[in-house]
Design an enzyme around this catalytic site. Structure first.
Site, PDB file in Angstrom:
ATOM      1  N   CYS A 154       0.830  -1.305  -0.032  1.00 12.75           N
ATOM      2  CA  CYS A 154      -0.008  -0.006   0.039  1.00 12.75           C
ATOM      3  C   CYS A 154       0.817   1.254  -0.048  1.00 12.75           C
ATOM      4  O   CYS A 154       0.659   2.252  -0.715  1.00 12.75           O
ATOM      5  CB  CYS A 154      -0.946   0.162   1.235  1.00 12.75           C
ATOM      6  SG  CYS A 154      -0.066  -0.127   2.976  1.00 12.75           S
TER       7      CYS A 154
ATOM      8  N   HIS B  19      -2.114   1.109   7.293  1.00 12.84           N
ATOM      9  CA  HIS B  19      -2.216   1.147   5.899  1.00 12.84           C
ATOM     10  C   HIS B  19      -2.058   2.401   5.377  1.00 12.84           C
ATOM     11  O   HIS B  19      -2.595   3.594   5.700  1.00 12.84           O
ATOM     12  CB  HIS B  19      -3.899   0.663   5.810  1.00 12.84           C
ATOM     13  CG  HIS B  19      -4.181   0.636   4.400  1.00 12.84           C
ATOM     14  ND1 HIS B  19      -3.678  -0.033   3.388  1.00 12.84           N
ATOM     15  CD2 HIS B  19      -5.436   1.123   3.503  1.00 12.84           C
ATOM     16  CE1 HIS B  19      -4.253  -0.091   2.173  1.00 12.84           C
ATOM     17  NE2 HIS B  19      -5.317   0.532   2.420  1.00 12.84           N
TER      18      HIS B  19
ATOM     19  N   ASN C  82      -7.928   4.370  -2.424  1.00 16.56           N
ATOM     20  CA  ASN C  82      -7.353   3.201  -1.802  1.00 16.56           C
ATOM     21  C   ASN C  82      -6.647   2.403  -2.998  1.00 16.56           C
ATOM     22  O   ASN C  82      -6.757   2.749  -4.165  1.00 16.56           O
ATOM     23  CB  ASN C  82      -8.354   2.139  -1.306  1.00 16.56           C
ATOM     24  CG  ASN C  82      -7.740   1.347  -0.045  1.00 16.56           C
ATOM     25  OD1 ASN C  82      -6.830   1.192  -0.181  1.00 16.56           O
ATOM     26  ND2 ASN C  82      -8.748   0.669   0.783  1.00 16.56           N
TER      27      ASN C  82
END
Length: 323
Positions: free
Chosen positions: A131, A270, A290
């Site tokens: 990520c 994250h 995202n």
């Protein structure tokens, strides 16, 4: 992949439900044997029950967002957190800081950098804790566009493969500032077309002839300042941020303004990209991109609570590259 065993006592496994078969078909699930199929179906049904019960709260006006089944439906929360997250302990190094400015007069009530051409399409990190690489490229893609007028998708796989000497650990996690340091020292990052994403650790194959963008450093937003983050998103562009996403409510988010009372402002696991902000139904939100494909959330995006005491730590660690 079978990674755990559930101890089932007195649970009668009924015939496969249509929803389970639909889930497997939609997401191409094939398990090694009937035992794992049954194991995964139990998890799926538990997640489905959680979603249904949560959405009743949404219908009753008790919460501001709803949930939906997605590709993570056959994973426990523990598996989800182990596979999909990607932050490791940060290294401390001197860096410039963006502090909120005192402002007078009316300010922009909403910003969406997608409408200005500064955001590439939603990508998919796969089952790799990369990520941080997607957040890095997202903010650099935006800054490169704002400087040159050209929006180019950059190579996350290069960051996964090549930036380890600067701190990141590939699919095992990393931090955006370390990736910015690598890009600066390396004199650039390739295009995604030249260095396609593979969702796994590999050997470095950087090609200096395919460099599309670089940076000269990075700037941090004053930690915990949602005012500073708002000003940066408004005036600078898409901003790399890190959040606490270790919750089933995040795993199955679908739409609405996400507020998780059990979120931590300091346990951050994250990395995502803040591309705007606004308000909906009286709730201020951050518009966040995202890297779990468009099948997750609201076409790959989530609206996260804004001005609610830094919920989920969205303003705790935020930065952007200098170009």
């Amino acid at each position: 992949m079978k990674v755990a065993v559930l101890f089932l006592c007195g649970v009668a496994l009924a015939a496969a439900s249509p929803s389970w078969e639909h889930f497997k078909g939609k997401y191409g699930r094939q398990y090694v044997d009937a035992e794992e199929d049954s194991y995964r179906r139990v998890i799926f049904e538990q997640n489905q029950k959680y979603i249904e019960e949560f959405n009743k709260k949404y219908e009753n006006g008790e919460v501001t967002f709803n949930l939906a089944m997605n590709k993570f439906g056959d994973m426990t929360l523990e598996e989800f957190n182990a596979v999909m997250k990607g932050n490791i302990p940060r290294r401390s190094a001197p860096v410039s800081v963006f502090y909120p400015k005192k402002e007078t007069g009316p300010q922009a009530t909403e910003v969406d950098w997608r409408t200005k051409g500064a955001v590439t399409p939603v990508k998919d990190q796969g089952q790799c804790g990369s990520c941080w690489a997607f957040s890095t490229t997202g903010s650099l893609e935006g800054q490169h566009f704002l400087k040159t007028g050209s929006l180019i998708s950059l190579a996350e796989q290069q960051l996964v493969d090549c930036s380890r000497p600067y701190g990141p650990q590939g699919c095992n996690g990393g931090w955006m500032n370390d990736a910015f340091d690598y890009i600066k020292a390396n004199n650039g990052i390739d295009t995604e077309a030249a260095y396609p994403y593979e969702a796994r650790d590999g050997s470095c194959r950087f090609d200096s002839n395919s460099v599309a963008a670089t940076c000269s450093g990075h700037t941090n937003i004053a930690s915990g300042s949602e005012t500073g983050l708002q000003q940066a998103v408004r005036d600078i562009g898409p901003i790399s941020v890190t959040i606490d996403a270790a919750h089933s409510s995040f795993q199955f988010y679908s739409s609405g303004v996400y507020y998780e009372p059990s979120c931590s402002p300091s346990y951050l696991d994250h990395a995502v990209l803040a591309v705007g902000y606004g308000s909906e139904g009286g709730q201020d939100f951050w518009l966040v991109k995202n890297s779990w494909a468009t099948s997750w959330g609201d076409a790959g995006y989530i609206k996260m609570s804004r001005n609610r005491n830094n919920n989920c730590g969205i303003a705790t660690v935020a930065s952007y590259p200098l170009v």
